[in-house]
Motif scaffolding. Structure first.
Motif, PDB file in Angstrom:
ATOM      1  N   GLN A 107     -12.351   4.886  -4.645  1.00 47.67           N
ATOM      2  CA  GLN A 107     -11.641   5.574  -3.568  1.00 47.67           C
ATOM      3  C   GLN A 107     -12.475   5.593  -2.292  1.00 47.67           C
ATOM      4  OE1 GLN A 107     -10.636   9.584  -4.684  1.00 47.67           O
ATOM      5  NE2 GLN A 107     -10.382  10.254  -2.575  1.00 47.67           N
ATOM      6  N   GLY A 108     -13.757   5.925  -2.430  1.00 46.28           N
ATOM      7  CA  GLY A 108     -14.641   5.967  -1.275  1.00 46.28           C
ATOM      8  C   GLY A 108     -14.861   4.605  -0.657  1.00 46.28           C
ATOM      9  N   LEU A 109     -15.063   3.586  -1.501  1.00 45.27           N
ATOM     10  CA  LEU A 109     -15.300   2.238  -0.999  1.00 45.27           C
ATOM     11  C   LEU A 109     -14.076   1.684  -0.284  1.00 45.27           C
ATOM     12  CD1 LEU A 109     -17.312   0.647  -3.949  1.00 45.27           C
ATOM     13  CD2 LEU A 109     -18.190   1.437  -1.744  1.00 45.27           C
ATOM     14  N   LEU A 110     -12.892   1.963  -0.833  1.00 45.30           N
ATOM     15  CA  LEU A 110     -11.672   1.472  -0.205  1.00 45.30           C
ATOM     16  C   LEU A 110     -11.446   2.154   1.140  1.00 45.30           C
ATOM     17  CD1 LEU A 110      -9.451  -0.560  -0.813  1.00 45.30           C
ATOM     18  CD2 LEU A 110      -8.097   1.290  -1.827  1.00 45.30           C
ATOM     19  N   GLY A 111     -11.760   3.456   1.187  1.00 52.29           N
ATOM     20  CA  GLY A 111     -11.647   4.168   2.459  1.00 52.29           C
ATOM     21  C   GLY A 111     -12.627   3.634   3.492  1.00 52.29           C
ATOM     22  N   ALA A 112     -13.835   3.325   3.037  1.00 49.85           N
ATOM     23  CA  ALA A 112     -14.841   2.768   3.943  1.00 49.85           C
ATOM     24  C   ALA A 112     -14.418   1.398   4.455  1.00 49.85           C
ATOM     25  CB  ALA A 112     -16.187   2.670   3.225  1.00 49.85           C
ATOM     26  N   ALA A 113     -13.891   0.570   3.558  1.00 50.71           N
ATOM     27  CA  ALA A 113     -13.449  -0.772   3.948  1.00 50.71           C
ATOM     28  C   ALA A 113     -12.329  -0.704   4.977  1.00 50.71           C
ATOM     29  CB  ALA A 113     -12.989  -1.550   2.713  1.00 50.71           C
ATOM     30  N   ALA A 114     -11.438   0.282   4.802  1.00 45.27           N
ATOM     31  CA  ALA A 114     -10.330   0.431   5.749  1.00 45.27           C
ATOM     32  C   ALA A 114     -10.840   0.778   7.140  1.00 45.27           C
ATOM     33  CB  ALA A 114      -9.371   1.514   5.246  1.00 45.27           C
ATOM     34  N   VAL A 115     -11.913   1.576   7.200  1.00 38.51           N
ATOM     35  CA  VAL A 115     -12.476   1.974   8.494  1.00 38.51           C
ATOM     36  C   VAL A 115     -13.215   0.811   9.147  1.00 38.51           C
ATOM     37  CG1 VAL A 115     -14.199   3.444   9.604  1.00 38.51           C
ATOM     38  CG2 VAL A 115     -12.650   4.419   7.905  1.00 38.51           C
ATOM     39  N   VAL A 116     -14.054   0.146   8.378  1.00 37.38           N
ATOM     40  CA  VAL A 116     -14.939  -0.877   8.939  1.00 37.38           C
ATOM     41  C   VAL A 116     -14.204  -2.176   9.240  1.00 37.38           C
ATOM     42  CG1 VAL A 116     -17.011  -2.268   8.536  1.00 37.38           C
ATOM     43  CG2 VAL A 116     -16.936   0.134   7.787  1.00 37.38           C
ATOM     44  N   TRP A 117     -13.390  -2.625   8.264  1.00 39.24           N
ATOM     45  CA  TRP A 117     -12.738  -3.932   8.426  1.00 39.24           C
ATOM     46  C   TRP A 117     -11.227  -3.848   8.646  1.00 39.24           C
ATOM     47  CZ3 TRP A 117     -16.094  -3.767   3.866  1.00 39.24           C
ATOM     48  CH2 TRP A 117     -17.370  -4.271   4.146  1.00 39.24           C
ATOM     49  N   GLY A 118     -10.656  -2.690   8.354  1.00 36.77           N
ATOM     50  CA  GLY A 118      -9.204  -2.584   8.434  1.00 36.77           C
ATOM     51  C   GLY A 118      -8.575  -3.164   7.177  1.00 36.77           C
ATOM     52  N   GLN A 119      -7.427  -2.639   6.782  1.00 36.41           N
ATOM     53  CA  GLN A 119      -6.757  -3.117   5.589  1.00 36.41           C
ATOM     54  C   GLN A 119      -5.259  -3.183   5.849  1.00 36.41           C
ATOM     55  OE1 GLN A 119      -8.086  -4.172   2.828  1.00 36.41           O
ATOM     56  NE2 GLN A 119     -10.225  -3.531   3.053  1.00 36.41           N
ATOM     57  N   SER A 120      -4.587  -3.991   5.052  1.00 34.61           N
ATOM     58  CA  SER A 120      -3.135  -4.058   5.146  1.00 34.61           C
ATOM     59  C   SER A 120      -2.527  -2.776   4.590  1.00 34.61           C
ATOM     60  CB  SER A 120      -2.614  -5.255   4.346  1.00 34.61           C
ATOM     61  OG  SER A 120      -2.827  -5.046   2.962  1.00 34.61           O
ATOM     62  N   SER A 121      -1.286  -2.534   4.930  1.00 37.97           N
ATOM     63  CA  SER A 121      -0.595  -1.347   4.426  1.00 37.97           C
ATOM     64  C   SER A 121      -0.529  -1.360   2.906  1.00 37.97           C
ATOM     65  CB  SER A 121       0.821  -1.288   5.008  1.00 37.97           C
ATOM     66  OG  SER A 121       0.784  -1.167   6.414  1.00 37.97           O
ATOM     67  N   ALA A 122      -0.365  -2.542   2.322  1.00 40.12           N
ATOM     68  CA  ALA A 122      -0.278  -2.657   0.865  1.00 40.12           C
ATOM     69  C   ALA A 122      -1.575  -2.219   0.202  1.00 40.12           C
ATOM     70  CB  ALA A 122       0.061  -4.094   0.475  1.00 40.12           C
ATOM     71  N   VAL A 123      -2.708  -2.599   0.797  1.00 38.02           N
ATOM     72  CA  VAL A 123      -4.001  -2.223   0.227  1.00 38.02           C
ATOM     73  C   VAL A 123      -4.287  -0.740   0.465  1.00 38.02           C
ATOM     74  CG1 VAL A 123      -6.492  -2.608   0.333  1.00 38.02           C
ATOM     75  CG2 VAL A 123      -4.924  -4.554   0.447  1.00 38.02           C
ATOM     76  N   LEU A 124      -3.938  -0.246   1.652  1.00 37.51           N
ATOM     77  CA  LEU A 124      -4.147   1.164   1.948  1.00 37.51           C
ATOM     78  C   LEU A 124      -3.365   2.065   0.994  1.00 37.51           C
ATOM     79  CD1 LEU A 124      -4.100   1.205   5.857  1.00 37.51           C
ATOM     80  CD2 LEU A 124      -6.039   1.720   4.370  1.00 37.51           C
ATOM     81  N   ALA A 125      -2.205   1.604   0.569  1.00 39.30           N
ATOM     82  CA  ALA A 125      -1.395   2.387  -0.366  1.00 39.30           C
ATOM     83  C   ALA A 125      -2.129   2.581  -1.684  1.00 39.30           C
ATOM     84  CB  ALA A 125      -0.050   1.702  -0.603  1.00 39.30           C
ATOM     85  N   LEU A 126      -2.980   1.621  -2.055  1.00 36.07           N
ATOM     86  CA  LEU A 126      -3.754   1.737  -3.287  1.00 36.07           C
ATOM     87  C   LEU A 126      -4.738   2.899  -3.221  1.00 36.07           C
ATOM     88  CD1 LEU A 126      -4.613  -1.976  -4.179  1.00 36.07           C
ATOM     89  CD2 LEU A 126      -3.081  -0.441  -5.417  1.00 36.07           C
ATOM     90  N   TYR A 179       3.067   4.411  -5.674  1.00 39.18           N
ATOM     91  CA  TYR A 179       2.659   3.318  -4.793  1.00 39.18           C
ATOM     92  C   TYR A 179       3.731   3.055  -3.731  1.00 39.18           C
ATOM     93  CZ  TYR A 179       1.103  -1.216  -3.134  1.00 39.18           C
ATOM     94  OH  TYR A 179       0.699  -2.247  -2.329  1.00 39.18           O
ATOM     95  N   THR A 180       5.001   3.069  -4.124  1.00 33.97           N
ATOM     96  CA  THR A 180       6.067   2.840  -3.137  1.00 33.97           C
ATOM     97  C   THR A 180       6.092   3.951  -2.102  1.00 33.97           C
ATOM     98  OG1 THR A 180       7.796   3.983  -4.421  1.00 33.97           O
ATOM     99  CG2 THR A 180       7.467   1.619  -4.847  1.00 33.97           C
ATOM    100  N   GLY A 181       5.791   5.197  -2.538  1.00 41.16           N
ATOM    101  CA  GLY A 181       5.744   6.301  -1.590  1.00 41.16           C
ATOM    102  C   GLY A 181       4.595   6.162  -0.607  1.00 41.16           C
ATOM    103  N   ALA A 182       3.430   5.749  -1.126  1.00 40.44           N
ATOM    104  CA  ALA A 182       2.281   5.535  -0.240  1.00 40.44           C
ATOM    105  C   ALA A 182       2.560   4.386   0.720  1.00 40.44           C
ATOM    106  CB  ALA A 182       1.034   5.247  -1.076  1.00 40.44           C
ATOM    107  N   LEU A 183       3.274   3.377   0.243  1.00 43.82           N
ATOM    108  CA  LEU A 183       3.620   2.239   1.095  1.00 43.82           C
ATOM    109  C   LEU A 183       4.558   2.678   2.216  1.00 43.82           C
ATOM    110  CD1 LEU A 183       2.966  -0.789   1.196  1.00 43.82           C
ATOM    111  CD2 LEU A 183       5.079  -1.206  -0.083  1.00 43.82           C
TER     112      LEU A 183
END
Length: 301
Positions: A107-126, A179-183
């Motif tokens: 959870q922490g690593l994915l949040g960090a990746a979203a901040v530093v590199w940006g992520q697609s909506s599909a990945v952010l939903a994860l 997942y669909t709700g987060a998306l």
């Protein structure tokens, strides 16, 4: 009950509550679009531990979310180690402890990746899905701590193989619905359908873009409601002696009903902050209840 067990109970409750707060903070970050409140640096905020000037609400929200998440990360790891040592004889302890730590790290690593590199909506939903798994594992560890005061009856319910399979299906399907709700949130599709239960005045609207995402989630959530309705009816008809199973199934159905209502509330209030937070809170509780059903199923004789 000795003093150590009392301390473990209190700590496990605090960690569970803290995980709920982290999940709600994550929903708040998404709702207020505060993900870039600290710029593109992580774990620092604008290149500093504490920025010299905190002059935007987005920065306050993102910074507080990071701070609470860090504290809860330490608490989850502590709880995992503590329960591992205290309850080594309980079959689920080590598995849940490992899952709790792994998913809080993911959870922490994915949040960090979203901040530093940006992520697609599909990945952010994860990210929300990982958060829920981490929360559920902490909740179940807390339940294990409290179950030490109960007898073996709670630990070995009599559940048929067919019902076990159905419960596993419910859990898997619920994760898909989550997942669909987060998306929906991460694609900005929350208000793509004007009105409820109809979507823009239609039973089945044109399935394109944001409308398809929003309508797909509505259909998935409606099916989830029917599935849990069937589950609670079946359990109450056939498992009169399995109190834990009956109560949890009923709680899950009540929560999914409230989730449907809160979804409508989101639409009617144009996704107000209160409705968005309430929606996230209820799905968190629902996921926890269904996760406990899964644990009961794995214990069945």
């Amino acid at each position: 009950m000795n003093n150590l067990n009392k301390k473990l109970k209190i700590f496990s409750i605090l960690t569970t509550i803290g995980m709920i707060i982290v999940l709600l903070q994550g929903a708040l970050v998404t709702k207020t679009e505060s993900g870039q409140g600290c710029g593109d640096s992580w774990p620092l905020c604008h290149g500093q531990v504490i920025p010299e000037s905190i002059n935007t609400l987005e920065t306050i929200i993102e910074l507080s979310h990071r701070a609470v998440s860090a504290i809860l990360g330490i608490m989850v790891i502590t709880l995992a180690i503590w329960t591992w040592k205290k309850l080594p004889h309980v079959r689920e302890t080590k598995f849940l402890a490992i899952i709790a730590v792994l998913f809080i790290v993911f959870q922490g690593l994915l949040g960090a990746a979203a901040v530093v590199w940006g992520q697609s909506s599909a990945v952010l939903a994860l990210h929300f899905g990982f958060s829920l798994v981490s929360f559920a594992s902490v909740l179940l560890l807390t339940i294990l701590v409290f179950e030490e005061d109960n007898g073996p009856r709670v630990r070995h319910p009599k559940i048929s193989p067919n019902l076990k399979t159905f419960i596993y299906f419910v859990f898997t399907y619920l994760y898909i619905v989550v997942y669909t709700g987060a998306l929906v949130r991460h694609t900005g599709s929350s208000l793509a359908c004007d009105g409820w239960p109809l979507c823009n005045g239609q039973i089945i609207p044109p399935l394109k873009g944001a409308i398809a995402v929003q309508f797909g989630h509505r259909v998935a959530a409606g099916i989830m409601f029917l599935i849990l309705l069937a589950l609670v009816i079946y359990v109450y008809r056939n498992y009169k002696d399995e109190i834990a199973l009956r109560v949890t199934a009923l709680i899950a159905f009540i929560l999914v009903s409230l989730q449907v209502i809160s979804g409508a509330y989101v639409v009617f209030t144009a996704m107000s902050l209160v409705s968005a937070m309430l929606h996230a809170f209820i799905i968190t509780c629902l996921f926890g209840a269904v996760s406990y059903l899964v644990m009961l199923a794995t214990r069945a004789k």
